[in-house]
Motif scaffolding. Structure first.
Motif, PDB file in Angstrom:
ATOM      1  N   MET A 249       0.839  -1.199   0.000  1.00 21.78           N
ATOM      2  CA  MET A 249       0.000   0.000   0.000  1.00 21.78           C
ATOM      3  C   MET A 249       0.875   1.250   0.000  1.00 21.78           C
ATOM      4  O   MET A 249       0.561   2.256  -0.653  1.00 21.78           O
ATOM      5  CB  MET A 249      -0.919   0.013   1.215  1.00 21.78           C
ATOM      6  CG  MET A 249      -1.963  -1.084   1.258  1.00 21.78           C
ATOM      7  SD  MET A 249      -3.186  -0.809   2.567  1.00 21.78           S
ATOM      8  CE  MET A 249      -4.308   0.310   1.721  1.00 21.78           C
ATOM      9  N   ALA A 250       1.987   1.214   0.748  1.00 19.65           N
ATOM     10  CA  ALA A 250       2.870   2.374   0.848  1.00 19.65           C
ATOM     11  C   ALA A 250       3.507   2.710  -0.498  1.00 19.65           C
ATOM     12  O   ALA A 250       3.709   3.886  -0.821  1.00 19.65           O
ATOM     13  CB  ALA A 250       3.952   2.122   1.894  1.00 19.65           C
ATOM     14  N   ILE A 251       3.810   1.695  -1.287  1.00 25.01           N
ATOM     15  CA  ILE A 251       4.380   1.930  -2.613  1.00 25.01           C
ATOM     16  C   ILE A 251       3.389   2.706  -3.476  1.00 25.01           C
ATOM     17  O   ILE A 251       3.746   3.650  -4.187  1.00 25.01           O
ATOM     18  CB  ILE A 251       4.775   0.587  -3.269  1.00 25.01           C
ATOM     19  CG1 ILE A 251       5.984  -0.003  -2.535  1.00 25.01           C
ATOM     20  CG2 ILE A 251       5.072   0.768  -4.752  1.00 25.01           C
ATOM     21  CD1 ILE A 251       6.313  -1.429  -2.931  1.00 25.01           C
ATOM     22  N   GLY A 252       2.107   2.323  -3.407  1.00 22.49           N
ATOM     23  CA  GLY A 252       1.078   3.064  -4.135  1.00 22.49           C
ATOM     24  C   GLY A 252       0.909   4.473  -3.585  1.00 22.49           C
ATOM     25  O   GLY A 252       0.743   5.435  -4.349  1.00 22.49           O
ATOM     26  N   ALA A 253       0.977   4.602  -2.255  1.00 25.74           N
ATOM     27  CA  ALA A 253       0.833   5.916  -1.617  1.00 25.74           C
ATOM     28  C   ALA A 253       1.968   6.850  -2.036  1.00 25.74           C
ATOM     29  O   ALA A 253       1.753   8.045  -2.292  1.00 25.74           O
ATOM     30  CB  ALA A 253       0.802   5.753  -0.101  1.00 25.74           C
ATOM     31  N   LEU A 254       3.189   6.327  -2.119  1.00 25.48           N
ATOM     32  CA  LEU A 254       4.336   7.141  -2.537  1.00 25.48           C
ATOM     33  C   LEU A 254       4.158   7.650  -3.965  1.00 25.48           C
ATOM     34  O   LEU A 254       4.518   8.791  -4.280  1.00 25.48           O
ATOM     35  CB  LEU A 254       5.625   6.331  -2.429  1.00 25.48           C
ATOM     36  CG  LEU A 254       6.198   6.141  -1.022  1.00 25.48           C
ATOM     37  CD1 LEU A 254       7.395   5.201  -1.063  1.00 25.48           C
ATOM     38  CD2 LEU A 254       6.596   7.485  -0.415  1.00 25.48           C
ATOM     39  N   VAL A 264       8.685  13.816   0.266  1.00 32.52           N
ATOM     40  CA  VAL A 264       8.782  12.815   1.335  1.00 32.52           C
ATOM     41  C   VAL A 264      10.247  12.685   1.722  1.00 32.52           C
ATOM     42  O   VAL A 264      11.095  12.407   0.866  1.00 32.52           O
ATOM     43  CB  VAL A 264       8.246  11.439   0.847  1.00 32.52           C
ATOM     44  CG1 VAL A 264       8.368  10.393   1.953  1.00 32.52           C
ATOM     45  CG2 VAL A 264       6.793  11.563   0.371  1.00 32.52           C
ATOM     46  N   PRO A 265      10.610  12.960   2.961  1.00 36.31           N
ATOM     47  CA  PRO A 265       9.761  13.209   4.138  1.00 36.31           C
ATOM     48  C   PRO A 265       9.603  14.682   4.491  1.00 36.31           C
ATOM     49  O   PRO A 265       9.037  14.992   5.538  1.00 36.31           O
ATOM     50  CB  PRO A 265      10.537  12.500   5.229  1.00 36.31           C
ATOM     51  CG  PRO A 265      11.968  12.782   4.873  1.00 36.31           C
ATOM     52  CD  PRO A 265      12.026  12.759   3.365  1.00 36.31           C
ATOM     53  N   GLN A 266      10.101  15.615   3.671  1.00 41.07           N
ATOM     54  CA  GLN A 266      10.085  17.037   4.061  1.00 41.07           C
ATOM     55  C   GLN A 266       8.674  17.556   4.327  1.00 41.07           C
ATOM     56  O   GLN A 266       8.454  18.323   5.274  1.00 41.07           O
ATOM     57  CB  GLN A 266      10.757  17.885   2.972  1.00 41.07           C
ATOM     58  CG  GLN A 266      12.245  17.615   2.804  1.00 41.07           C
ATOM     59  CD  GLN A 266      12.508  16.539   1.750  1.00 41.07           C
ATOM     60  OE1 GLN A 266      11.643  15.685   1.508  1.00 41.07           O
ATOM     61  NE2 GLN A 266      13.667  16.589   1.134  1.00 41.07           N
ATOM     62  N   ASP A 267       7.700  17.139   3.482  1.00 43.45           N
ATOM     63  CA  ASP A 267       6.322  17.590   3.658  1.00 43.45           C
ATOM     64  C   ASP A 267       5.481  16.572   4.430  1.00 43.45           C
ATOM     65  O   ASP A 267       4.685  16.947   5.289  1.00 43.45           O
ATOM     66  CB  ASP A 267       5.677  17.865   2.302  1.00 43.45           C
ATOM     67  CG  ASP A 267       6.410  18.939   1.514  1.00 43.45           C
ATOM     68  OD1 ASP A 267       6.941  19.870   2.159  1.00 43.45           O
ATOM     69  OD2 ASP A 267       6.473  18.847   0.275  1.00 43.45           O
ATOM     70  N   ILE A 268       5.650  15.316   4.076  1.00 45.25           N
ATOM     71  CA  ILE A 268       4.890  14.237   4.724  1.00 45.25           C
ATOM     72  C   ILE A 268       5.815  13.061   4.966  1.00 45.25           C
ATOM     73  O   ILE A 268       6.551  12.634   4.064  1.00 45.25           O
ATOM     74  CB  ILE A 268       3.699  13.796   3.852  1.00 45.25           C
ATOM     75  CG1 ILE A 268       2.603  14.874   3.876  1.00 45.25           C
ATOM     76  CG2 ILE A 268       3.130  12.467   4.335  1.00 45.25           C
ATOM     77  CD1 ILE A 268       1.387  14.543   3.018  1.00 45.25           C
ATOM     78  N   ILE A 282      13.096   1.291  -3.008  1.00 45.58           N
ATOM     79  CA  ILE A 282      12.274   2.285  -3.681  1.00 45.58           C
ATOM     80  C   ILE A 282      12.725   3.681  -3.260  1.00 45.58           C
ATOM     81  O   ILE A 282      13.573   3.830  -2.374  1.00 45.58           O
ATOM     82  CB  ILE A 282      10.780   2.080  -3.365  1.00 45.58           C
ATOM     83  CG1 ILE A 282      10.529   2.242  -1.862  1.00 45.58           C
ATOM     84  CG2 ILE A 282      10.313   0.728  -3.831  1.00 45.58           C
ATOM     85  CD1 ILE A 282       9.070   2.131  -1.516  1.00 45.58           C
ATOM     86  N   HIS A 283      12.163   4.718  -3.893  1.00 49.17           N
ATOM     87  CA  HIS A 283      12.579   6.098  -3.582  1.00 49.17           C
ATOM     88  C   HIS A 283      11.420   6.881  -2.981  1.00 49.17           C
ATOM     89  O   HIS A 283      10.371   7.016  -3.595  1.00 49.17           O
ATOM     90  CB  HIS A 283      13.070   6.795  -4.848  1.00 49.17           C
ATOM     91  CG  HIS A 283      13.462   8.222  -4.596  1.00 49.17           C
ATOM     92  ND1 HIS A 283      14.609   8.555  -3.915  1.00 49.17           N
ATOM     93  CD2 HIS A 283      12.840   9.396  -4.911  1.00 49.17           C
ATOM     94  CE1 HIS A 283      14.698   9.868  -3.837  1.00 49.17           C
ATOM     95  NE2 HIS A 283      13.633  10.404  -4.435  1.00 49.17           N
ATOM     96  N   SER A 330      10.843   8.947   6.389  1.00 46.84           N
ATOM     97  CA  SER A 330      10.293   9.598   7.580  1.00 46.84           C
ATOM     98  C   SER A 330      11.355  10.478   8.223  1.00 46.84           C
ATOM     99  O   SER A 330      12.553  10.216   8.120  1.00 46.84           O
ATOM    100  CB  SER A 330       9.809   8.556   8.589  1.00 46.84           C
ATOM    101  OG  SER A 330      10.885   7.750   9.038  1.00 46.84           O
ATOM    102  N   SER A 331      10.881  11.544   8.890  1.00 44.04           N
ATOM    103  CA  SER A 331      11.791  12.431   9.605  1.00 44.04           C
ATOM    104  C   SER A 331      11.013  13.191  10.667  1.00 44.04           C
ATOM    105  O   SER A 331       9.775  13.164  10.692  1.00 44.04           O
ATOM    106  CB  SER A 331      12.469  13.415   8.649  1.00 44.04           C
ATOM    107  OG  SER A 331      11.504  14.329   8.135  1.00 44.04           O
TER     108      SER A 331
END
Length: 339
Positions: A249-254, A264-268, A282-283, A330-331
């Protein structure tokens, strides 16, 4: 001393294939060239089976394995593939013959003509399913699901893992945390409560931060991860971090974030679950919870063997640890907003 694992690695095949070749399994479909290569490497490495292994080969134990996911589902989300490989490798090391089970209507069947000494089932099952398993064998173990206190099972410590993820995001200054997850079903219309979602809601409620409009759910697929993130990004007051319930799911979300030019991750920030092999490539590389899936499969075999050899009447539940893998998706927040 050489092991089956050593031979399998050098031959470029699975441990199960090596075991079946050495045990002259007539049902194995393998090229003559591969069979010859395995036998040649076996001689080269001077592999010798122990007395115990030879005895096991003479008295083969048959264990049924039910596949929760289809091949297409395993390709899209390799979580259960990894569990299955752990089961297959552990059985191969012990000389156990794995028999595939198939579900037709409300029952389970197999083309195998002999009797099953035990059953391992990875995935989510109903009480009717368990009754069918008991008709095939009195000994069985569930993997990745705790249906009741009377059934042996192996499960990951999801609640502890979720607390670790949310503590990490909270300590980094995130207060607006969203949840993107999925629902699974037994049979066709019985939804199963997801422990990740319930742990998320409980944690955020205790912190006084829970917002029902920050929860998006669908299926555990990359496609739904993409669509749900697009919905989330349409919010005027969107989260600064998301927990996504699976790497697929995270791959699709990215992808949805990249298309909207959200950094990502500066904004979310994104933290996911499972730590499939692709997650680190992945990136940007995914921060995710590593679930020791192969170990869960191996542990299920150990638990089944112990169950069959003991006279205990109480069921065992084995909870395996998870590890939060911090990567580049993430940050911490640069500041904590007043709200």
């Amino acid at each position: 001393m050489a092991t089956l694992k050593d031979i399998a690695k050098k031959a470029g095949v699975s441990i199960a294939t090596v075991s079946r070749v050495l045990n002259d399994d007539d049902s194995l479909s393998v090229a003559a060239e591969t069979r010859d290569r395995i036998l040649s490497i076996t001689d080269e490495m001077d592999y010798r089976r122990s007395k115990q292994q030879k005895q096991q080969a003479k008295a083969v134990m048959n264990v049924g394995l039910f596949y929760w996911y289809s091949k297409d589902q395993e390709a899209a989300d390799p979580y259960y593939l990894s569990i299955r490989l752990g089961i297959e490798n552990a059985c191969a090391e012990r000389g156990i013959n794995l028999v595939k089970l198939y579900k037709t209507s409300e029952s389970y069947r197999t083309n195998f003509k002999g009797s099953l000494h035990g059953i391992i089932a990875a995935g989510k099952y109903s009480k009717k399913d368990v009754e069918c398993f008991r008709n095939l064998s009195p000994h069985f173990v569930l993997v990745d699901y705790a249906l009741s206190d009377s059934i042996d099972c192996v499960v990951p410590d999801i609640r502890k893992a979720m607390i670790g993820v949310l503590d990490y995001l909270f300590s980094g200054g995130h207060r607006k945390i969203g949840y993107i997850g999925g629902h699974e079903y037994v049979q066709t219309n019985q939804p199963i409560g997801d422990e990740r979602e319930s742990a998320f809601c409980e944690y955020m409620t205790i912190k006084g931060l829970y917002r029902p409009d920050y929860v998006w759910t669908g299926r555990f697929t990359a496609e739904d991860g993409f669509e749900l993130m697009r919905e989330a990004l349409a919010c005027a007051d969107r989260p600064t971090a998301f927990f996504v319930a699976s790497d697929s799911m995270a791959i699709g979300a990215l992808r949805a974030l990249h298309e909207k030019k959200v950094r990502v991750p500066q904004d979310i920030s994104i933290v996911s679950f499972n730590d499939i092999e692709m997650a680190q490539y992945i990136h940007p590389p995914l921060s995710t919870v590593r679930v020791e899936t192969e170990f869960m499969g191996e542990t299920a075999v150990d638990l089944l063997m112990e169950q069959m050899q003991s006279n205990r009447t109480l069921a065992k539940k084995i909870v395996t640890p998870c590890t939060l893998m911090i990567r580049e998706s993430s940050s911490s927040r640069q500041y904590i907003s007043a709200d």
